[in-house]
Write a protein that holds these residues in place. Sequence first.
Motif, short mmCIF file in Angstrom:
data_model
loop_
_atom_site.label_atom_id
_atom_site.label_comp_id
_atom_site.label_asym_id
_atom_site.label_seq_id
_atom_site.Cartn_x
_atom_site.Cartn_y
_atom_site.Cartn_z
N PRO A 96 34.44 61.15 -7.12
CA PRO A 96 35.40 61.93 -7.89
C PRO A 96 35.41 63.40 -7.48
CG PRO A 96 33.98 60.62 -9.33
CD PRO A 96 33.40 60.55 -7.96
N ALA A 145 33.42 73.56 -7.31
CA ALA A 145 34.18 72.32 -7.12
C ALA A 145 34.17 71.89 -5.66
CB ALA A 145 35.61 72.50 -7.62
N THR A 185 32.39 68.51 -3.93
CA THR A 185 33.12 67.58 -3.07
C THR A 185 32.40 67.41 -1.74
OG1 THR A 185 35.18 68.33 -4.12
CG2 THR A 185 35.39 67.09 -2.07
N THR A 211 37.92 67.20 -8.32
CA THR A 211 39.08 67.88 -8.91
C THR A 211 39.24 69.18 -8.14
OG1 THR A 211 38.65 66.93 -11.09
CG2 THR A 211 40.07 68.87 -11.00
N THR A 221 43.19 65.20 -8.20
CA THR A 221 41.89 64.54 -8.24
C THR A 221 41.88 63.42 -7.22
OG1 THR A 221 42.41 62.80 -9.84
CG2 THR A 221 41.83 64.97 -10.74
N ASP A 222 40.73 62.82 -7.03
CA ASP A 222 40.60 61.68 -6.13
C ASP A 222 41.52 60.55 -6.54
OD1 ASP A 222 38.37 59.71 -7.81
OD2 ASP A 222 38.49 61.83 -8.30
N ARG A 223 41.82 60.44 -7.84
CA ARG A 223 42.68 59.36 -8.32
C ARG A 223 44.12 59.48 -7.79
NH1 ARG A 223 39.60 60.93 -12.38
NH2 ARG A 223 41.22 62.10 -13.46
N ASP A 224 44.53 60.70 -7.42
CA ASP A 224 45.87 60.88 -6.86
C ASP A 224 46.03 60.21 -5.50
OD1 ASP A 224 47.19 62.56 -8.89
OD2 ASP A 224 45.69 64.05 -8.35
N THR A 259 46.71 71.04 -9.53
CA THR A 259 45.41 70.38 -9.63
C THR A 259 45.57 68.91 -9.27
OG1 THR A 259 44.67 71.89 -11.36
CG2 THR A 259 43.52 69.79 -11.21
#
Length: 197
Positions: free
Chosen positions: A45, A137, A141, A47, A57-60, A55
């Motif tokens: 994960p 952040a 990452t 952000t 995130t990995d989910r995008d 903004t």
Amino acid sequence: MPLTPRMRSAAIPLLVFALGLAVLGLAASLMLGRPATGTSAVGGPFTLVNQDGRTVTDRDFSGTPHLVFFGFTHCPDICPTTLQQISDVLVALGPKGRDVKALFVSVDPERDTPAALKEYLSSFDPRIVGLTGSPEAVAATVKAYRAYSRKVPLKDGDYTMEHTALVYIMDGRGHFAGSLNLMRPAADAAAEVARQL
């Protein structure tokens, strides 16, 4: 022919060297491979902020394979060369790879604002997404991808960044699928990425 004491003592450093190589190989496979649970040991994960100031995130980026490369806009040669190679691979994927993205994660958030990333990336394929964020952040990452970055002061008071130059291939579930070898024709590298589609 039996081994003499001199032959035995000469063989010991070679044996130690071979054992060391085996241990290094095992360590590399543990660090970059997938553990038995099926979850990825590389990635995770995050952000961050993209070059448009949004903004993300990995989910995008889930659902589609993508590439990840760590670098910075003041990089003199490795980063622009690698980004051009990534651009060539994305073009070589053709229509099948139209949804494949490449993430350019800045390891220099102090200078790499979204605006700086946007200007810098305008020279490359538009599917390359620039990502930056707070130092914390970005560091998280870098750590999640088991990458490396370090600020290196220069004599004139400026600085540069040492960083991992690997291009990660992440599958559609966000799991590490391997590192992309760009030292070959773009079509061959694209075929490796296409296997994840």
